[in-house]
Design a protein around this motif. Structure first.
Motif, mmCIF file in Angstrom:
data_model
loop_
_atom_site.group_PDB
_atom_site.id
_atom_site.type_symbol
_atom_site.label_atom_id
_atom_site.label_comp_id
_atom_site.label_asym_id
_atom_site.label_seq_id
_atom_site.Cartn_x
_atom_site.Cartn_y
_atom_site.Cartn_z
ATOM 1 N N GLU A 291 0.838 -1.205 0.000
ATOM 2 C CA GLU A 291 0.000 0.000 0.000
ATOM 3 C C GLU A 291 0.873 1.255 0.000
ATOM 4 O O GLU A 291 0.607 2.211 -0.741
ATOM 5 C CB GLU A 291 -0.912 -0.003 1.226
ATOM 6 N N LEU A 292 1.918 1.246 0.829
ATOM 7 C CA LEU A 292 2.814 2.413 0.892
ATOM 8 C C LEU A 292 3.599 2.556 -0.401
ATOM 9 O O LEU A 292 3.865 3.676 -0.866
ATOM 10 C CB LEU A 292 3.759 2.274 2.088
ATOM 11 N N GLY A 293 3.973 1.424 -1.007
ATOM 12 C CA GLY A 293 4.689 1.482 -2.274
ATOM 13 C C GLY A 293 3.841 2.096 -3.373
ATOM 14 O O GLY A 293 4.338 2.890 -4.192
ATOM 15 N N VAL A 294 2.567 1.742 -3.400
ATOM 16 C CA VAL A 294 1.648 2.311 -4.390
ATOM 17 C C VAL A 294 1.514 3.819 -4.188
ATOM 18 O O VAL A 294 1.467 4.599 -5.151
ATOM 19 C CB VAL A 294 0.274 1.615 -4.307
ATOM 20 N N GLN A 295 1.471 4.259 -2.912
ATOM 21 C CA GLN A 295 1.422 5.699 -2.631
ATOM 22 C C GLN A 295 2.666 6.401 -3.176
ATOM 23 O O GLN A 295 2.579 7.492 -3.751
ATOM 24 C CB GLN A 295 1.318 5.937 -1.121
ATOM 25 N N GLY A 296 3.814 5.766 -3.023
ATOM 26 C CA GLY A 296 5.052 6.354 -3.530
ATOM 27 C C GLY A 296 5.058 6.455 -5.033
ATOM 28 O O GLY A 296 5.483 7.459 -5.612
ATOM 29 N N LEU A 297 4.574 5.403 -5.706
ATOM 30 C CA LEU A 297 4.513 5.419 -7.163
ATOM 31 C C LEU A 297 3.580 6.523 -7.660
ATOM 32 O O LEU A 297 3.851 7.174 -8.676
ATOM 33 C CB LEU A 297 4.045 4.056 -7.680
ATOM 34 N N ALA A 298 2.475 6.750 -6.941
ATOM 35 C CA ALA A 298 1.546 7.807 -7.330
ATOM 36 C C ALA A 298 2.223 9.168 -7.275
ATOM 37 O O ALA A 298 2.005 10.028 -8.148
ATOM 38 C CB ALA A 298 0.313 7.773 -6.427
ATOM 39 N N LEU A 299 3.057 9.382 -6.259
ATOM 40 C CA LEU A 299 3.772 10.655 -6.150
ATOM 41 C C LEU A 299 4.775 10.823 -7.293
ATOM 42 O O LEU A 299 5.139 11.955 -7.644
ATOM 43 C CB LEU A 299 4.497 10.734 -4.805
ATOM 44 N N LEU A 300 5.211 9.705 -7.859
ATOM 45 C CA LEU A 300 6.151 9.756 -8.987
ATOM 46 C C LEU A 300 5.430 9.757 -10.333
ATOM 47 O O LEU A 300 6.068 9.668 -11.377
ATOM 48 C CB LEU A 300 7.113 8.563 -8.904
ATOM 49 N N GLY A 301 4.132 9.827 -10.289
ATOM 50 C CA GLY A 301 3.369 9.931 -11.536
ATOM 51 C C GLY A 301 2.881 8.616 -12.081
ATOM 52 O O GLY A 301 2.393 8.555 -13.212
ATOM 53 N N GLU A 302 3.015 7.532 -11.317
ATOM 54 C CA GLU A 302 2.557 6.220 -11.760
ATOM 55 C C GLU A 302 1.323 5.831 -10.958
ATOM 56 O O GLU A 302 1.402 5.250 -9.882
ATOM 57 C CB GLU A 302 3.660 5.166 -11.580
ATOM 58 N N GLU A 303 0.159 6.195 -11.455
ATOM 59 C CA GLU A 303 -1.088 5.872 -10.769
ATOM 60 C C GLU A 303 -1.441 4.406 -10.985
ATOM 61 O O GLU A 303 -1.515 3.932 -12.111
ATOM 62 C CB GLU A 303 -2.226 6.757 -11.296
ATOM 63 N N MET A 304 -1.624 3.696 -9.887
ATOM 64 C CA MET A 304 -2.046 2.311 -9.970
ATOM 65 C C MET A 304 -2.670 1.904 -8.653
ATOM 66 O O MET A 304 -2.555 2.614 -7.649
ATOM 67 C CB MET A 304 -0.874 1.393 -10.325
ATOM 68 N N SER A 305 -3.319 0.769 -8.683
ATOM 69 C CA SER A 305 -3.929 0.224 -7.472
ATOM 70 C C SER A 305 -3.297 -1.131 -7.184
ATOM 71 O O SER A 305 -2.567 -1.684 -8.001
ATOM 72 C CB SER A 305 -5.438 0.062 -7.675
ATOM 73 N N LEU A 306 -3.618 -1.654 -6.002
ATOM 74 C CA LEU A 306 -3.088 -2.973 -5.667
ATOM 75 C C LEU A 306 -3.611 -4.028 -6.645
ATOM 76 O O LEU A 306 -2.922 -5.018 -6.929
ATOM 77 C CB LEU A 306 -3.490 -3.353 -4.236
ATOM 78 N N GLU A 307 -4.806 -3.773 -7.187
ATOM 79 C CA GLU A 307 -5.411 -4.753 -8.083
ATOM 80 C C GLU A 307 -4.626 -4.891 -9.391
ATOM 81 O O GLU A 307 -4.501 -5.989 -9.951
ATOM 82 C CB GLU A 307 -6.863 -4.376 -8.392
ATOM 83 N N ASN A 308 -4.141 -3.763 -9.952
ATOM 84 C CA ASN A 308 -3.416 -3.865 -11.226
ATOM 85 C C ASN A 308 -1.897 -3.813 -11.076
ATOM 86 O O ASN A 308 -1.172 -3.744 -12.053
ATOM 87 C CB ASN A 308 -3.873 -2.769 -12.208
ATOM 88 N N LEU A 309 -1.442 -3.864 -9.820
ATOM 89 C CA LEU A 309 0.004 -3.800 -9.578
ATOM 90 C C LEU A 309 0.722 -4.982 -10.217
ATOM 91 O O LEU A 309 1.768 -4.827 -10.852
ATOM 92 C CB LEU A 309 0.281 -3.768 -8.067
ATOM 93 N N ALA A 310 0.130 -6.173 -10.077
ATOM 94 C CA ALA A 310 0.805 -7.380 -10.577
ATOM 95 C C ALA A 310 0.994 -7.330 -12.082
ATOM 96 O O ALA A 310 2.018 -7.789 -12.610
ATOM 97 C CB ALA A 310 0.011 -8.625 -10.190
ATOM 98 N N SER A 311 0.041 -6.741 -12.800
ATOM 99 C CA SER A 311 0.147 -6.711 -14.258
ATOM 100 C C SER A 311 1.056 -5.592 -14.757
ATOM 101 O O SER A 311 1.669 -5.703 -15.812
ATOM 102 C CB SER A 311 -1.256 -6.549 -14.871
ATOM 103 N N ARG A 312 1.153 -4.519 -13.988
ATOM 104 C CA ARG A 312 1.943 -3.375 -14.447
ATOM 105 C C ARG A 312 3.378 -3.395 -13.932
ATOM 106 O O ARG A 312 4.246 -2.742 -14.498
ATOM 107 C CB ARG A 312 1.264 -2.068 -14.009
ATOM 108 N N ALA A 313 3.621 -4.134 -12.872
ATOM 109 C CA ALA A 313 4.960 -4.141 -12.266
ATOM 110 C C ALA A 313 6.050 -4.605 -13.232
ATOM 111 O O ALA A 313 7.127 -3.986 -13.308
ATOM 112 C CB ALA A 313 4.966 -4.992 -11.003
#
Length: 326
Positions: A291-313
């Motif tokens: 969850e915290l990693g996703v928040q960090g990615l959002a601050l870097l301009g990479e919007e994603m959720s835990l649901e699509n993390l596996a496919s986009r990682a």
């Protein structure tokens, strides 16, 4: 103890018709020697010359071992004069040299060189060092530590300071408030350096102490108009990291929360989140770390959720490796 009894004539060596050592047990008991070892050793130190006593007190501030150069700097004396001051303590068996060549101490003043300056000594026992330290008035100790630290800093070439950073900050940390504001800020920087070096050597508890001392030194410089934002954030993050490396997870989380409130921009917010990700990963709290990693990615301009993390990682990792030239 036996050495003192011998020196006072309560133990007599063979000679004058005696084939063995002799002693008078009643006389030894009547001497009423203290059961406190530190007090006893302090009594031995009091028997050497005043100059040698002063040298031993200063040496005790430096540590269990010390070089002739370190003591000379701390005493603000020449190598030759410092060597002369140590002779009575050497003869009394209170300290020993780590060199087999005692003739180095008997050189003429103009013959002392760099090799002689590095001549090392140690107290014969930690109780001897404690005894010498006990002879310094409690109220004077912090002031003398700071004085020695400043002298060592002044007499160390800039390119060599990092090599001696532990010795220097260990003295100065006794009383940061005694330093001018500018020097307190520099002390905070040197504590950060000491923290990182200790952490890299897996000495996590000392590293935590250095980070905390750095923050204290910076707090003592708070009246300055200089913006210490970057240094303060670096110290906060280093302190939080050392807390969780020491297993103090709740304290680390509180420190990172304080750092989050301090961080001004998105990149620094990401730095805080990065540390929190590692903390929760180490605790096995993978959901929270993600969850915290996703928040960090959002601050870097990479919007994603835990649901699509596996496919986009995988794509993100490929792009990252490409940017790194791998």
């Amino acid at each position: 103890f036996l050495r003192m009894l011998f020196d006072e004539g309560l133990i007599l060596p063979p000679g004058s018709g005696r084939q063995e050592y002799q002693w008078d047990l009643q006389a030894v008991r009547a001497a009423e020697y203290t059961d406190n070892v530190v007090e006893f050793m302090a009594g031995r130190i009091e028997r050497v010359s005043p100059e040698s006593r002063r040298a031993l007190r200063t040496a005790a501030l430096i540590g269990a071992t010390f070089s002739l150069q370190q003591l000379a700097v701390a005493r603000e004396a020449s190598l030759h004069a410092t060597a002369r001051e140590l002779w009575p303590a050497l003869k009394a068996g209170l300290i020993v040299t780590l060199s087999d060549d005692l003739s180095l101490l008997d050189l003429a003043e103009d013959e002392f060189d760099e090799a002689t300056a590095l001549l090392a000594f140690r107290f014969i026992h930690d109780r001897v060092q404690q005894a010498a330290y006990s002879l310094i008035h409690h109220d004077e100790r912090a002031r003398l530590h700071v004085r020695i630290g400043r002298l060592q800093l002044e007499n160390t070439p800039p390119e060599k300071i990092e090599e001696q950073v532990f010795e220097i900050v260990n003295h100065l940390n006794h009383d940061p408030g005694a330093l001018p504001v500018g020097e307190r800020r520099e002390l905070a920087r040197w504590n950060l350096t000491a923290c990182r070096r200790a952490r890299n050597s897996a000495a996590y508890d000392p590293a935590r102490g250095y980070a905390h001392s750095g923050l204290s030194a910076l707090a003592a410089a708070a009246e300055s108009a200089v913006d210490d934002y970057e240094l303060r954030l670096d110290l906060k993050l280093a302190y939080g990291e050392c807390l969780y490396l020491c297993g103090l997870y709740e304290e680390a989380e509180a420190e990172f929360e304080a750092a989050r409130g301090l961080a001004r921009g998105d990149l620094d917010q990401v730095r805080v989140l990065q540390q929190r990700v590692v903390l929760h990963t180490n605790r096995g709290e993978m959901q929270r770390a993600l969850e915290l990693g996703v928040q960090g990615l959002a601050l870097l301009g990479e919007e994603m959720s835990l649901e699509n993390l596996a496919s986009r990682a995988p794509r993100l990792f490929r792009e990252l490796r490409k940017e790194l030239g791998d």
